[in-house]
Write a protein that holds these residues in place. Structure first.
Motif, PDB file in Angstrom:
ATOM      1  N   ILE A  42      -3.543  -3.689  -3.577  1.00 26.36           N
ATOM      2  CA  ILE A  42      -2.861  -4.273  -4.363  1.00 26.36           C
ATOM      3  C   ILE A  42      -2.376  -5.677  -4.316  1.00 26.36           C
ATOM      4  N   LEU A  43      -2.707  -6.354  -2.786  1.00 29.09           N
ATOM      5  CA  LEU A  43      -2.707  -7.792  -2.120  1.00 29.09           C
ATOM      6  C   LEU A  43      -3.324  -8.371  -2.507  1.00 29.09           C
ATOM      7  N   VAL A  44      -4.280  -7.223  -3.179  1.00 31.46           N
ATOM      8  CA  VAL A  44      -6.193  -8.449  -3.350  1.00 31.46           C
ATOM      9  C   VAL A  44      -5.849  -8.492  -4.713  1.00 31.46           C
ATOM     10  N   GLY A  45      -5.448  -7.510  -5.226  1.00 35.53           N
ATOM     11  CA  GLY A  45      -5.509  -7.470  -7.084  1.00 35.53           C
ATOM     12  C   GLY A  45      -4.342  -8.930  -7.599  1.00 35.53           C
ATOM     13  N   VAL A  46      -3.433  -8.816  -6.578  1.00 30.98           N
ATOM     14  CA  VAL A  46      -2.357  -9.729  -7.086  1.00 30.98           C
ATOM     15  C   VAL A  46      -2.921 -11.562  -6.966  1.00 30.98           C
ATOM     16  N   VAL A  47      -3.897 -11.662  -6.083  1.00 29.82           N
ATOM     17  CA  VAL A  47      -4.057 -12.756  -5.686  1.00 29.82           C
ATOM     18  C   VAL A  47      -5.092 -12.806  -6.750  1.00 29.82           C
ATOM     19  N   TRP A  57       3.412  -9.325  -1.945  1.00 31.44           N
ATOM     20  CA  TRP A  57       3.071  -9.577  -0.033  1.00 31.44           C
ATOM     21  C   TRP A  57       5.058  -9.325  -0.118  1.00 31.44           C
ATOM     22  N   SER A  58       5.654  -9.952  -0.221  1.00 31.95           N
ATOM     23  CA  SER A  58       6.576  -9.590   0.213  1.00 31.95           C
ATOM     24  C   SER A  58       7.393  -8.436   0.676  1.00 31.95           C
ATOM     25  N   THR A  59       6.834  -7.809  -0.391  1.00 33.49           N
ATOM     26  CA  THR A  59       8.284  -6.646  -0.864  1.00 33.49           C
ATOM     27  C   THR A  59       6.895  -5.209   0.222  1.00 33.49           C
ATOM     28  N   ILE A  60       5.507  -6.156   0.107  1.00 31.29           N
ATOM     29  CA  ILE A  60       4.437  -4.873   1.074  1.00 31.29           C
ATOM     30  C   ILE A  60       5.090  -5.232   2.980  1.00 31.29           C
ATOM     31  N   LEU A  61       4.844  -6.700   2.660  1.00 28.98           N
ATOM     32  CA  LEU A  61       5.233  -6.722   4.151  1.00 28.98           C
ATOM     33  C   LEU A  61       6.615  -6.773   5.056  1.00 28.98           C
ATOM     34  N   TRP A 108      -6.555  -7.705   7.473  1.00 34.74           N
ATOM     35  CA  TRP A 108      -6.036  -7.414   8.387  1.00 34.74           C
ATOM     36  C   TRP A 108      -5.099  -6.503   9.115  1.00 34.74           C
ATOM     37  N   LEU A 109      -3.584  -7.132   7.353  1.00 34.73           N
ATOM     38  CA  LEU A 109      -2.995  -6.094   8.322  1.00 34.73           C
ATOM     39  C   LEU A 109      -2.776  -4.598   7.354  1.00 34.73           C
ATOM     40  N   ASP A 110      -2.104  -4.424   9.411  1.00 35.85           N
ATOM     41  CA  ASP A 110      -2.004  -2.822   9.005  1.00 35.85           C
ATOM     42  C   ASP A 110      -1.041  -1.949   7.670  1.00 35.85           C
ATOM     43  N   VAL A 111      -1.660  -1.957   6.346  1.00 32.34           N
ATOM     44  CA  VAL A 111      -1.484  -1.790   5.779  1.00 32.34           C
ATOM     45  C   VAL A 111      -2.176  -0.054   4.855  1.00 32.34           C
ATOM     46  N   THR A 112      -1.489   0.391   3.818  1.00 28.84           N
ATOM     47  CA  THR A 112      -2.866   1.744   3.372  1.00 28.84           C
ATOM     48  C   THR A 112      -3.151   0.604   2.409  1.00 28.84           C
ATOM     49  N   ARG A 113      -5.331   1.582   2.462  1.00 29.29           N
ATOM     50  CA  ARG A 113      -6.160   1.042   1.514  1.00 29.29           C
ATOM     51  C   ARG A 113      -5.268   0.568  -0.228  1.00 29.29           C
ATOM     52  N   ALA A 114      -4.487   1.626  -0.703  1.00 23.95           N
ATOM     53  CA  ALA A 114      -3.880   1.175  -2.181  1.00 23.95           C
ATOM     54  C   ALA A 114      -2.646   0.483  -1.428  1.00 23.95           C
TER      55      ALA A 114
END
Length: 122
Positions: free
Chosen positions: A62-67, A117-121, A52-58
């Protein structure tokens, strides 16, 4: 059938056996480990949020991978605890060290989730 016979299988039979063992492991983790169930719930929130977040595919990967990494580490931590408990329930310095290191690995994985998550957000 003994372990040697199972390891001797090749091709599709080996893949099917391995998949069955993996599904049994996931079921054992989900039914027997409260921490794993809690991480699954976190994943059910964070993975859709990552899409849902407006982030790049990379960044999304990374967000999905770490969880997912948190789930993986929890399974390994639980496996260490089960193996140690299978050997003996007696309190022993080496058993404590193994369990503490498994716990430390999970702490680091959860810290990595929070950091990424905090770094990207932010």
């Amino acid at each position: 059938m003994d372990a040697g016979q199972l390891k001797g299988r090749t091709g599709l039979a080996r893949i099917l056996n391995a998949t069955g063992y993996s599904m049994a492991g996931l079921k054992a983790a989900f039914t027997g480990e409260a921490a794993f169930r809690q991480l699954v719930l976190i994943n059910l929130v964070l993975i859709p949020l990552a899409f849902w977040l407006d982030v790049t595919r990379a960044e999304r990967a990374i967000l999905v991978g770490v969880v997912f990494l948190g789930l993986i580490v929890e399974i390994l931590n639980s496996a260490i605890e089960a193996a140690v408990d299978r050997i003996s329930l007696d309190i022993h310095p080496l058993a404590k060290r193994a369990k503490d290191m498994g716990s430390a690995a999970q702490f680091l994985a959860l810290s990595l989730i929070a950091l990424v998550w905090s770094t990207i957000l932010l």
